[in-house]
Design a protein around this motif. Structure first.
Motif, PDB file in Angstrom:
ATOM      1  N   GLU A  56      26.168  18.808  74.280  1.00  0.00           N
ATOM      2  CA  GLU A  56      26.200  20.318  75.028  1.00  0.00           C
ATOM      3  C   GLU A  56      24.823  20.677  74.559  1.00  0.00           C
ATOM      4  O   GLU A  56      24.294  21.225  75.534  1.00  0.00           O
ATOM      5  N   ASP A  76      28.785  31.920  79.379  1.00  0.00           N
ATOM      6  CA  ASP A  76      29.248  33.250  80.927  1.00  0.00           C
ATOM      7  C   ASP A  76      29.890  31.392  81.880  1.00  0.00           C
ATOM      8  O   ASP A  76      30.578  31.936  82.605  1.00  0.00           O
ATOM      9  N   THR A  77      29.924  30.369  81.025  1.00  0.00           N
ATOM     10  CA  THR A  77      30.453  28.854  81.833  1.00  0.00           C
ATOM     11  C   THR A  77      31.647  28.424  81.303  1.00  0.00           C
ATOM     12  O   THR A  77      31.481  28.114  79.724  1.00  0.00           O
ATOM     13  N   SER A  78      31.767  27.132  81.687  1.00  0.00           N
ATOM     14  CA  SER A  78      32.566  26.161  81.393  1.00  0.00           C
ATOM     15  C   SER A  78      32.217  24.975  81.306  1.00  0.00           C
ATOM     16  O   SER A  78      32.850  23.903  80.935  1.00  0.00           O
ATOM     17  N   LEU A  79      30.913  25.180  80.581  1.00  0.00           N
ATOM     18  CA  LEU A  79      29.230  24.209  80.442  1.00  0.00           C
ATOM     19  C   LEU A  79      29.474  23.439  79.393  1.00  0.00           C
ATOM     20  O   LEU A  79      29.428  22.161  78.973  1.00  0.00           O
ATOM     21  N   CYS A  80      30.105  24.326  78.314  1.00  0.00           N
ATOM     22  CA  CYS A  80      29.770  24.122  76.915  1.00  0.00           C
ATOM     23  C   CYS A  80      31.495  24.178  76.275  1.00  0.00           C
ATOM     24  O   CYS A  80      30.766  25.485  75.155  1.00  0.00           O
ATOM     25  N   PRO A  81      32.333  23.634  76.215  1.00  0.00           N
ATOM     26  CA  PRO A  81      33.705  24.231  75.650  1.00  0.00           C
ATOM     27  C   PRO A  81      33.711  24.312  74.263  1.00  0.00           C
ATOM     28  O   PRO A  81      34.301  24.820  73.470  1.00  0.00           O
ATOM     29  N   ASN A  82      32.930  22.998  73.627  1.00  0.00           N
ATOM     30  CA  ASN A  82      33.205  23.144  72.749  1.00  0.00           C
ATOM     31  C   ASN A  82      32.312  24.245  71.281  1.00  0.00           C
ATOM     32  O   ASN A  82      32.747  24.445  70.719  1.00  0.00           O
ATOM     33  N   TYR A  84      30.991  27.171  73.108  1.00  0.00           N
ATOM     34  CA  TYR A  84      31.906  28.378  73.133  1.00  0.00           C
ATOM     35  C   TYR A  84      33.004  28.156  72.152  1.00  0.00           C
ATOM     36  O   TYR A  84      33.272  29.606  71.475  1.00  0.00           O
ATOM     37  N   ASP A  85      33.731  27.172  71.520  1.00  0.00           N
ATOM     38  CA  ASP A  85      34.856  27.648  70.863  1.00  0.00           C
ATOM     39  C   ASP A  85      34.047  27.566  69.513  1.00  0.00           C
ATOM     40  O   ASP A  85      35.043  27.961  68.614  1.00  0.00           O
TER      41      ASP A  85
END
Length: 184
Positions: A56, A76-82, A84-85
């Motif tokens: 990511e 702002d997006t769900s493109l980088c969930p790892n 983001y967490d």
């Protein structure tokens, strides 16, 4: 000892040296023992991240974002969930993790990522025999839809996200262990 953990400077008396052998010679001359000062890892710490976080991160670098845009993209997006967490997922240490990310973003070398990033193996919980068999091999729990059995191969054994989940399947001959996933 890994290169990251070997000292990169020594102090012998009042003399500073970056060469171990030179420091030892100075120590003999002054009858003192060289004192290691710091390691390469202390001089240039690397951010530890999983392979998924690195993928990511690499996508963000390829987009040539500035730091603000990269953080916005993660948040702002769900493109980088790892990522983001990692940066926003828990209340604890959010600020320090975000600061660490900002320093990484500023110092990242795209063509030599190993200088600033250390990929850590993903770890999961396994149920494993406490003792090895006569071939010095552990047995691992493998569950299927209708039954469970023991398996030599860790890679196809059942993985658990938490110790509590793994503990539910232990018995007096087995234990829950946290191990790297894959070939590690």
């Amino acid at each position: 000892m890994s290169e990251e953990m070997k000292p990169v400077a020594w102090l012998t008396g009042d003399l500073l040296s970056s060469d171990c052998h030179e420091a030892e010679m100075q120590g003999r001359e002054y009858q003192t023992k060289p004192v290691p000062l710091y390691t390469k890892e202390q001089l240039q710490p690397r951010m530890k991240m999983t392979q998924e976080e690195f993928y990511e991160f690499q996508k963000l670098v390829e987009q040539e974002y500035d730091l603000y845009s990269a953080i916005s993209e993660i948040g702002d997006t769900s493109l980088c969930p790892n990522l983001y967490d990692r940066l926003f997922g828990s209340v604890d240490n959010n600020k320090s993790k975000q600061n660490e990310f900002a320093v990484l973003w500023a110092n990242f070398e795209e063509f030599e990522p190993q200088k600033t990033i250390e990929i850590i193996a993903e770890k999961k919980w396994f149920v494993r025999s406490k003792k090895t068999d006569e071939k010095v091999i552990y047995w691992y729990l493998k569950m299927t839809e209708h039954f469970f059995f023991h398996e030599y191969i860790k890679e196809i054994a059942t993985r658990f996200d938490t110790k509590e989940q793994a503990d539910e399947w232990t018995n007096p001959l087995t234990e829950a262990v946290l191990l790297p996933v894959g070939d590690e």
